[in-house]
Design a protein around this motif. Sequence first.
Motif, PDB file in Angstrom:
ATOM      1  N   THR A  45       0.911  -0.961  -0.158  1.00  0.00           N
ATOM      2  CA  THR A  45       0.026  -0.052   0.092  1.00  0.00           C
ATOM      3  C   THR A  45       0.908   1.295   0.254  1.00  0.00           C
ATOM      4  OG1 THR A  45      -1.740  -0.925   1.029  1.00  0.00           O
ATOM      5  CG2 THR A  45      -1.753   1.313   1.417  1.00  0.00           C
ATOM      6  N   ALA A  46       0.504   2.351  -0.913  1.00  0.00           N
ATOM      7  CA  ALA A  46       1.550   3.478  -1.223  1.00  0.00           C
ATOM      8  C   ALA A  46       1.015   4.014  -2.395  1.00  0.00           C
ATOM      9  CB  ALA A  46       2.937   2.888  -1.485  1.00  0.00           C
ATOM     10  N   VAL A  47       1.592   5.241  -2.329  1.00  0.00           N
ATOM     11  CA  VAL A  47       1.694   6.141  -3.582  1.00  0.00           C
ATOM     12  C   VAL A  47       2.624   5.755  -4.630  1.00  0.00           C
ATOM     13  CG1 VAL A  47       1.436   8.427  -4.690  1.00  0.00           C
ATOM     14  CG2 VAL A  47       0.288   8.022  -2.509  1.00  0.00           C
ATOM     15  N   TYR A  48       2.314   5.400  -5.771  1.00  0.00           N
ATOM     16  CA  TYR A  48       3.337   4.924  -6.760  1.00  0.00           C
ATOM     17  C   TYR A  48       3.705   6.107  -7.749  1.00  0.00           C
ATOM     18  CZ  TYR A  48       3.332   0.211  -4.862  1.00  0.00           C
ATOM     19  OH  TYR A  48       3.577  -0.888  -4.116  1.00  0.00           O
ATOM     20  N   TYR A  49       4.976   6.386  -7.855  1.00  0.00           N
ATOM     21  CA  TYR A  49       5.440   7.416  -8.614  1.00  0.00           C
ATOM     22  C   TYR A  49       6.063   7.004  -9.784  1.00  0.00           C
ATOM     23  CZ  TYR A  49       4.466  10.683  -4.833  1.00  0.00           C
ATOM     24  OH  TYR A  49       3.787  11.400  -3.790  1.00  0.00           O
ATOM     25  N   CYS A  50       5.924   7.499 -11.032  1.00  0.00           N
ATOM     26  CA  CYS A  50       6.718   7.158 -12.262  1.00  0.00           C
ATOM     27  C   CYS A  50       7.817   8.347 -12.122  1.00  0.00           C
ATOM     28  CB  CYS A  50       5.534   7.253 -13.287  1.00  0.00           C
ATOM     29  SG  CYS A  50       6.399   7.379 -14.918  1.00  0.00           S
ATOM     30  N   VAL A  51       8.922   7.907 -12.398  1.00  0.00           N
ATOM     31  CA  VAL A  51       9.974   9.067 -12.426  1.00  0.00           C
ATOM     32  C   VAL A  51      10.821   8.831 -13.696  1.00  0.00           C
ATOM     33  CG1 VAL A  51      11.629  10.107 -10.919  1.00  0.00           C
ATOM     34  CG2 VAL A  51       9.747   8.614 -10.179  1.00  0.00           C
ATOM     35  N   LYS A  52      11.524   9.663 -14.032  1.00  0.00           N
ATOM     36  CA  LYS A  52      12.307   9.888 -15.100  1.00  0.00           C
ATOM     37  C   LYS A  52      13.681   9.802 -14.449  1.00  0.00           C
ATOM     38  CE  LYS A  52      13.951  12.889 -19.050  1.00  0.00           C
ATOM     39  NZ  LYS A  52      15.228  13.498 -18.257  1.00  0.00           N
ATOM     40  N   ASP A  53      14.543   9.064 -15.108  1.00  0.00           N
ATOM     41  CA  ASP A  53      15.884   8.953 -14.531  1.00  0.00           C
ATOM     42  C   ASP A  53      16.837   9.787 -15.540  1.00  0.00           C
ATOM     43  OD1 ASP A  53      17.751   5.944 -13.559  1.00  0.00           O
ATOM     44  OD2 ASP A  53      18.641   8.083 -13.931  1.00  0.00           O
ATOM     45  N   PHE A  54      17.983  10.590 -15.034  1.00  0.00           N
ATOM     46  CA  PHE A  54      18.806  11.070 -15.743  1.00  0.00           C
ATOM     47  C   PHE A  54      20.144  11.052 -14.999  1.00  0.00           C
ATOM     48  CE2 PHE A  54      20.859  13.371 -19.161  1.00  0.00           C
ATOM     49  CZ  PHE A  54      21.318  14.566 -18.496  1.00  0.00           C
ATOM     50  N   ASP A  55      21.165  10.885 -15.412  1.00  0.00           N
ATOM     51  CA  ASP A  55      22.494  11.035 -14.903  1.00  0.00           C
ATOM     52  C   ASP A  55      22.576  10.775 -13.359  1.00  0.00           C
ATOM     53  OD1 ASP A  55      24.796  13.883 -14.827  1.00  0.00           O
ATOM     54  OD2 ASP A  55      25.451  11.780 -14.960  1.00  0.00           O
ATOM     55  N   TYR A  56      22.182   9.672 -13.086  1.00  0.00           N
ATOM     56  CA  TYR A  56      22.127   8.971 -11.484  1.00  0.00           C
ATOM     57  C   TYR A  56      21.480   9.810 -10.932  1.00  0.00           C
ATOM     58  CZ  TYR A  56      26.335   6.725 -13.435  1.00  0.00           C
ATOM     59  OH  TYR A  56      27.049   6.043 -14.380  1.00  0.00           O
ATOM     60  N   SER A  57      20.247  10.621 -11.380  1.00  0.00           N
ATOM     61  CA  SER A  57      19.250  11.213 -10.453  1.00  0.00           C
ATOM     62  C   SER A  57      17.925  11.244 -10.853  1.00  0.00           C
ATOM     63  CB  SER A  57      19.699  12.594 -10.432  1.00  0.00           C
ATOM     64  OG  SER A  57      19.104  13.536  -9.631  1.00  0.00           O
ATOM     65  N   LEU A  58      16.898  11.460 -10.137  1.00  0.00           N
ATOM     66  CA  LEU A  58      15.553  11.403 -10.812  1.00  0.00           C
ATOM     67  C   LEU A  58      15.168  12.905 -11.107  1.00  0.00           C
ATOM     68  CD1 LEU A  58      14.365   8.920  -8.177  1.00  0.00           C
ATOM     69  CD2 LEU A  58      15.141   8.494 -10.394  1.00  0.00           C
ATOM     70  N   ASP A  59      14.874  13.437 -12.274  1.00  0.00           N
ATOM     71  CA  ASP A  59      14.948  14.707 -12.615  1.00  0.00           C
ATOM     72  C   ASP A  59      13.089  15.125 -12.648  1.00  0.00           C
ATOM     73  OD1 ASP A  59      15.913  14.823 -16.040  1.00  0.00           O
ATOM     74  OD2 ASP A  59      14.595  13.314 -14.936  1.00  0.00           O
ATOM     75  N   TYR A  60      12.257  14.133 -12.970  1.00  0.00           N
ATOM     76  CA  TYR A  60      11.015  14.624 -13.183  1.00  0.00           C
ATOM     77  C   TYR A  60       9.970  13.372 -12.574  1.00  0.00           C
ATOM     78  CZ  TYR A  60      12.330  18.405 -16.229  1.00  0.00           C
ATOM     79  OH  TYR A  60      12.813  19.734 -16.619  1.00  0.00           O
ATOM     80  N   TRP A  61       8.806  13.767 -11.794  1.00  0.00           N
ATOM     81  CA  TRP A  61       8.175  12.773 -11.173  1.00  0.00           C
ATOM     82  C   TRP A  61       6.627  13.246 -11.627  1.00  0.00           C
ATOM     83  CZ3 TRP A  61       9.566  10.215  -6.377  1.00  0.00           C
ATOM     84  CH2 TRP A  61      10.893  10.302  -6.094  1.00  0.00           C
ATOM     85  N   GLY A  62       5.930  12.095 -11.692  1.00  0.00           N
ATOM     86  CA  GLY A  62       4.652  12.051 -11.990  1.00  0.00           C
ATOM     87  C   GLY A  62       3.788  12.585 -10.676  1.00  0.00           C
ATOM     88  N   GLN A  63       2.605  12.716 -10.707  1.00  0.00           N
ATOM     89  CA  GLN A  63       1.588  13.107  -9.590  1.00  0.00           C
ATOM     90  C   GLN A  63       1.322  12.041  -8.625  1.00  0.00           C
ATOM     91  OE1 GLN A  63       0.275  12.188 -12.503  1.00  0.00           O
ATOM     92  NE2 GLN A  63      -1.456  10.791 -11.692  1.00  0.00           N
ATOM     93  N   GLY A  64       1.556  10.990  -8.981  1.00  0.00           N
ATOM     94  CA  GLY A  64       1.438   9.691  -8.294  1.00  0.00           C
ATOM     95  C   GLY A  64       0.311   8.804  -8.443  1.00  0.00           C
ATOM     96  N   VAL A  65       0.001   7.674  -7.992  1.00  0.00           N
ATOM     97  CA  VAL A  65      -0.983   6.915  -8.141  1.00  0.00           C
ATOM     98  C   VAL A  65      -1.491   6.291  -6.782  1.00  0.00           C
ATOM     99  CG1 VAL A  65      -0.376   5.172  -9.648  1.00  0.00           C
ATOM    100  CG2 VAL A  65      -2.687   5.555  -9.383  1.00  0.00           C
ATOM    101  N   LEU A  66      -2.402   5.981  -6.090  1.00  0.00           N
ATOM    102  CA  LEU A  66      -2.382   5.434  -4.818  1.00  0.00           C
ATOM    103  C   LEU A  66      -2.934   3.855  -4.989  1.00  0.00           C
ATOM    104  CD1 LEU A  66      -2.633   5.172  -1.653  1.00  0.00           C
ATOM    105  CD2 LEU A  66      -4.900   6.149  -2.020  1.00  0.00           C
ATOM    106  N   VAL A  67      -2.132   2.927  -4.529  1.00  0.00           N
ATOM    107  CA  VAL A  67      -2.466   1.370  -4.513  1.00  0.00           C
ATOM    108  C   VAL A  67      -3.066   1.030  -3.253  1.00  0.00           C
ATOM    109  CG1 VAL A  67      -1.557  -0.579  -4.684  1.00  0.00           C
ATOM    110  CG2 VAL A  67      -1.212   1.145  -6.419  1.00  0.00           C
ATOM    111  N   THR A  68      -3.980   0.615  -2.918  1.00  0.00           N
ATOM    112  CA  THR A  68      -4.408   0.232  -1.637  1.00  0.00           C
ATOM    113  C   THR A  68      -4.720  -1.292  -1.555  1.00  0.00           C
ATOM    114  OG1 THR A  68      -5.408   2.375  -0.833  1.00  0.00           O
ATOM    115  CG2 THR A  68      -5.913   0.480   0.478  1.00  0.00           C
ATOM    116  N   VAL A  69      -3.925  -1.911  -0.667  1.00  0.00           N
ATOM    117  CA  VAL A  69      -4.030  -3.447  -0.737  1.00  0.00           C
ATOM    118  C   VAL A  69      -4.758  -3.993   0.579  1.00  0.00           C
ATOM    119  CG1 VAL A  69      -2.905  -5.864  -0.852  1.00  0.00           C
ATOM    120  CG2 VAL A  69      -1.853  -3.787  -2.087  1.00  0.00           C
ATOM    121  N   SER A  70      -6.131  -4.128   0.770  1.00  0.00           N
ATOM    122  CA  SER A  70      -6.696  -4.379   2.022  1.00  0.00           C
ATOM    123  C   SER A  70      -7.938  -5.200   1.566  1.00  0.00           C
ATOM    124  CB  SER A  70      -7.268  -3.170   2.530  1.00  0.00           C
ATOM    125  OG  SER A  70      -8.318  -3.216   3.710  1.00  0.00           O
ATOM    126  N   SER A  71      -8.611  -6.026   2.591  1.00  0.00           N
ATOM    127  CA  SER A  71      -9.643  -6.884   2.432  1.00  0.00           C
ATOM    128  C   SER A  71     -10.952  -6.165   2.931  1.00  0.00           C
ATOM    129  CB  SER A  71      -9.494  -8.321   3.098  1.00  0.00           C
ATOM    130  OG  SER A  71      -9.149  -7.989   4.432  1.00  0.00           O
TER     131      SER A  71
END
Lengths: 111, 117
Positions: free
Chosen positions: B91-117
């Motif tokens: 369970t977390a917010v998952y971010y898509c991130v662009k990688d450049f030169d051993y760093s992370l320069d741009y992030w998406g707004q994130g999407v929430l995944v909830t694992v629960s019964s």
Amino acid sequence: AVMTQSPLSLPVTLGQPASISCRSSHSLVHSNGNTYLTWFQQRPGQSPRRLIYKVSNRDSGVPDRFSGSGSGTDFTLKISRVEAEDVGVYHCMQGTHWPFTFGPGTKVDIK
Amino acid sequence: EVQLLESGGGLVEPGGSLRLSCAASGFIFSHYDMRWVRQAPGKGLEWVSGISGSGDKTDHADSVKGRFTISRDNSKNTLYMQMNSLRAEDTAVYYCVKDFDYSLDYWGQGVLVTVSS
């Protein structure tokens, strides 16, 4: 590499300076000579935004009140005069060693 | 302008599956490695998976290895994450991130995944 930050919580007065420390369990000097230490700002309810890369390089649009310094295993993010929009969590990250690892984050808020 | 737009999150029961997508624009997608980073509620950031620009190399954190699979379709400028055998600790917010030169320069707004019964 395990990343630690201090303090974890930092109440600050508007207009006053603030400083956050980030330490790595291993030297972050890459075999190519560069040091891949990055700082991110995460405002409440937002995704992280990169502020600083390779220790001290500010990203485009980042105010010059933010500065990064350090070497080897010890690094610092400084805000020269805190403004209200600086409230949030600040994360350091190392990219030198696989996998990338993050510090626990430092929460900055206004006193 | 670089944009990363995640989708596919939601509520799923333990043991279930989800597929996250990330639509990229504003840069030559195939030229850059991409990563997924997650943030559990009230917690710090954790790298989850990474993929090379061509898609021929992938890696995953030990916590998700064998359960999550990262992939990309460069013809559609889209990054994916297939998540199987989901656990409550995923369970977390998952971010898509662009990688450049051993760093992370741009992030998406994130999407929430909830694992629960």
